[in-house]
Motif scaffolding. Structure first.
Motif, PDB file in Angstrom:
ATOM      1  N   THR A  14       0.849  -1.185   0.000  1.00  0.00           N
ATOM      2  CA  THR A  14       0.000   0.000   0.000  1.00  0.00           C
ATOM      3  C   THR A  14       0.882   1.231   0.000  1.00  0.00           C
ATOM      4  O   THR A  14       1.955   1.252   0.604  1.00  0.00           O
ATOM      5  N   THR A  15       0.426   2.235  -0.710  1.00  0.00           N
ATOM      6  CA  THR A  15       1.153   3.489  -0.767  1.00  0.00           C
ATOM      7  C   THR A  15       0.203   4.617  -0.389  1.00  0.00           C
ATOM      8  O   THR A  15      -0.930   4.655  -0.862  1.00  0.00           O
ATOM      9  N   ALA A  16       0.651   5.498   0.457  1.00  0.00           N
ATOM     10  CA  ALA A  16      -0.165   6.637   0.859  1.00  0.00           C
ATOM     11  C   ALA A  16       0.693   7.883   0.891  1.00  0.00           C
ATOM     12  O   ALA A  16       1.852   7.842   1.299  1.00  0.00           O
ATOM     13  N   HIS A  18       0.372  11.585   2.525  1.00  0.00           N
ATOM     14  CA  HIS A  18      -0.380  12.478   3.402  1.00  0.00           C
ATOM     15  C   HIS A  18      -0.111  13.907   2.952  1.00  0.00           C
ATOM     16  O   HIS A  18       1.014  14.403   3.045  1.00  0.00           O
ATOM     17  N   GLU A  73      -5.475  12.102   2.952  1.00  0.00           N
ATOM     18  CA  GLU A  73      -4.613  10.960   2.663  1.00  0.00           C
ATOM     19  C   GLU A  73      -4.935  10.452   1.264  1.00  0.00           C
ATOM     20  O   GLU A  73      -6.076  10.107   0.963  1.00  0.00           O
ATOM     21  N   GLN A  75      -4.522   7.605  -1.182  1.00  0.00           N
ATOM     22  CA  GLN A  75      -4.186   6.190  -1.255  1.00  0.00           C
ATOM     23  C   GLN A  75      -4.092   5.746  -2.707  1.00  0.00           C
ATOM     24  O   GLN A  75      -4.812   6.254  -3.565  1.00  0.00           O
ATOM     25  N   ARG A 139       5.248  10.697   2.430  1.00  0.00           N
ATOM     26  CA  ARG A 139       4.973   9.458   1.709  1.00  0.00           C
ATOM     27  C   ARG A 139       5.220   8.276   2.636  1.00  0.00           C
ATOM     28  O   ARG A 139       6.277   8.159   3.250  1.00  0.00           O
ATOM     29  N   THR A 141       5.015   4.091   2.517  1.00  0.00           N
ATOM     30  CA  THR A 141       4.877   2.936   1.634  1.00  0.00           C
ATOM     31  C   THR A 141       5.204   1.665   2.378  1.00  0.00           C
ATOM     32  O   THR A 141       6.237   1.568   3.044  1.00  0.00           O
TER      33      THR A 141
END
Length: 437
Positions: A14-16, A18, A73, A75, A139, A141
């Motif tokens: 998962t990559t986010a 903020h 956020e 996503q 970031r 990850t």
């Protein structure tokens, strides 16, 4: 036998990002009271791809220096984020003020970065646009549980995955890459990877004794892409065709979303919205020290090692001082039987001394491509036996059994004929040669 191919497991990553929108300063006044009512919209995407609205901030009434202090956020996987600043209007469409477009690739995992960026014009932005936007980005990850095949990816320096690997992809080699002619018409199963440089297809034997990557397509060489159902067809600029079918029986509901996401990334990196997203700006060869730029390309390695040019060709250094041709390199490949004295005679008969030299050799079928400038035949149809002999040597150097040399003239025939009036021309009357204009 397609049963020998092993399908890699799904990669759980998962990559986010903020994004915290802090404030803006010195915005233009768009209301009659000398103020504005600014708010922001956050989009995925860019000017060259379909954008998706992700977040809208509150409206700060009657100010040119708003403070939102709002976070969102983001996503998923997306090439760019666009933040638009607009002026809210109650009875008419909102007035655009300016925007900031940014890439997330420069963010280091876990690092917090603060930005203050000048607003760029949008459609219908004020002509005297002023103002800046302050925001913060982080970031995060999670990159554990990579599929085993991913560890063997042949990535270059600066190359990175921009999309989750897609397992259970059926590939049809309709017109195969060089060196994989045996796979034309074959159907194989494997994992599809999209990076900021290329589309890579990987296969793994069921016993994991061998991993292969039979296909690596640099994204800029893709001509067109199209979809039909859960199939992706890719046509390259050299007219090769490949088809990928997204067919995961364990997660059938994810086939179309994965296809759509892959298409988004491929389209973006075929022609990025900004030059800074080109792979050339991320790539840094490990051996490059800033002073050896002229040594990155090694012609000896290119021809003798990578292209495996046979002994029927030889390196020529007659142009080491660039006296033979000022626009040719100092080192090139010519037929082994062509002596330096003959090459000088040919250079005197070719425009700007550009003699026929090897540019590409195909080790499998022994075909070769040589380039040169036009001969100086003129209206009197001059001939040069050394030039004709050199073309005959090129024909035989590629394939000793070859009887015909095809010359592709990039000009219309009318132009080639007209150039004879100024002392130039084309290979008219050359034995065992066929000319295509």
């Amino acid at each position: 036998d397609t049963s020998v191919w092993h399908v890699s497991p799904v990669m759980h990553r998962t990559t986010a990002v903020h994004l915290h929108i802090v404030s803006a300063a010195d915005l233009p006044a768009l209301d009659s009271n000398g103020k504005s009512d600014p708010f922001c919209r956050v989009y995925y995407g860019s000017a060259t791809s379909k954008r998706t609205l992700r977040h809208t901030t509150k409206t700060c009434k009657g100010t040119l220096n708003p403070r939102w202090k709002e976070g969102v956020e983001l996503q998923g996987h997306f090439p760019r984020v666009v933040i638009e600043v607009l002026d809210w209007d109650a009875l008419s469409p909102d007035d655009p003020i300016g925007q900031v477009s940014l890439s997330c690739h420069h963010l280091v995992n876990g690092q917090t970065r603060d930005f203050t960026a000048e607003l760029k014009p949008m459609a219908r932005s004020p002509k005297d646009l002023t103002g800046s936007l302050t925001f913060r980005m982080v970031r995060v990850t999670d990159t554990h549980a990579l599929p085993p095949i991913a560890s063997a990816l042949p990535l270059l320096s600066g190359e990175e995955l921009v999309e989750l690997p897609v397992p259970c992809v059926r590939a049809e080699f309709i017109s195969s890459a060089d060196g994989f002619a045996a796979m034309i018409g074959r159907v194989v199963w494997g994992t599809l990877f999209v990076t900021n440089r290329a589309l890579i297809y990987g296969c793994e034997f069921a016993d994991r004794s061998r991993i292969s990557f039979p296909l690596c397509i640099p994204l800029p060489v893709i001509s067109t892409i199209s979809t039909s159902g859960n199939a992706l067809s890719i046509v390259l600029k050299d007219h090769r065709l490949f088809r990928f079918t997204f067919s995961d029986p364990a997660h059938p509901e994810e086939n179309l979303p994965r296809l759509s996401q892959a298409v988004t990334w491929i389209e973006y990196y075929m022609c990025p919205a900004t030059v800074h997203d080109l792979f050339a700006f991320a790539h840094a060869p490990a051996h490059y020290d800033g002073a050896s730029g002229w040594r990155i390309y090694d012609p000896v390695d290119e021809f003798l090692q990578r292209q495996a040019v046979p002994p029927s060709w030889r390196p020529c250094t007659s142009n080491s001082t660039y006296e033979l041709s000022s626009t040719y390199p100092s080192w090139f490949m010519v037929p082994r039987d062509a002596c330096d004295e003959q090459l000088r005679a040919v250079a005197a008969f070719r425009s700007k001394g550009r003699i026929p030299v090897l540019t590409y050799y195909h080790a499998a079928n022994r075909a070769c491509i040589a380039r040169c400038a036009q001969p100086l035949q003129g209206i009197s149809n001059k001939s040069n036996r050394h030039d004709q002999q050199l073309l005959s040597m090129i024909c035989k150097a590629g394939d000793a059994d070859a009887q015909l040399l095809t010359i592709f003239d990039a000009r219309p025939q009318l132009n080639a004929v007209g150039n004879r009036l100024v002392g130039k021309g084309y290979e008219m009357g050359y034995p065992n040669c066929k000319i295509e204009f």
